[in-house]
Design a protein around this motif. Sequence first.
Motif: not given
Length: 251
Positions: A111-114, A163-164, A199-200
């Motif tokens: 969700g944070c782009g990491i 991994e995210a 995350a969606g």
Amino acid sequence: MDKTSPSAAEAVADIDDGASLAVGGFGLCGIPSVLIDALYVQGARDLRVVSNNCGTDEHGLGVLLGAGRIARVTGSYVGENKEFARQYLSGELEVELVPQGTLAERLRAGGCGIPAFYTPAGVGTPLAEGGIPLRHHADGGIAAASPAKETRTFAGRDFVLEEAIQCDFALVRAARGDRHGNLAFDKSARNFNPLAAMAGRVTIAEVEELVEPGVLDPDDIHLPGVFVQRVVALTARQAAEKHIEKRTVTG
């Protein structure tokens, strides 16, 4: 911007076969049961689900699992669902087991782009070294196993790269929400719902109490509306229907 959907059925109508879903809840606490039931009626198949657990045989994601509609599960706890164990051991279901804290952080990172992060959890175990069965053959043999993960040393301590997680859709349940998608969760329901929602790519929230924008104190908002695309207001009966995963009594 009014993000409310007329019904749960309309909110999940565009979830296609093979879609990936991040689903909130902790046990049966805070599960988006109305959205799950609507998805069952909608008929999507071969779903790839990311959730702390997969419900029970009768409730939550267990409804979709029992109907054979889930192809893959990424989760951390599966102990209360006999059908889950049966499908996994018979080769009908692919399963990725993840430590609970790692799963939470993988969802948050998505969700944070990491894209990925290092964690000490799992170092020196098959989680990092690979070989955990992802899928079995019908005869019980291993059809696919987890790969080895990158490890690296920081300040003399080993860490494993995780991994995210990002999913096509997220289904969550909140105690309160407004038409802009700002959400507040109660107690244990806050454990995975905010993280799944982050995350969606399209996040759908069912809310027990829908309020007008401005009613929620900013300090009481656990998830800002930027992460939520659709809001479904539950009826009083739907909001009150909650199940207990394991009953215990004392004499």
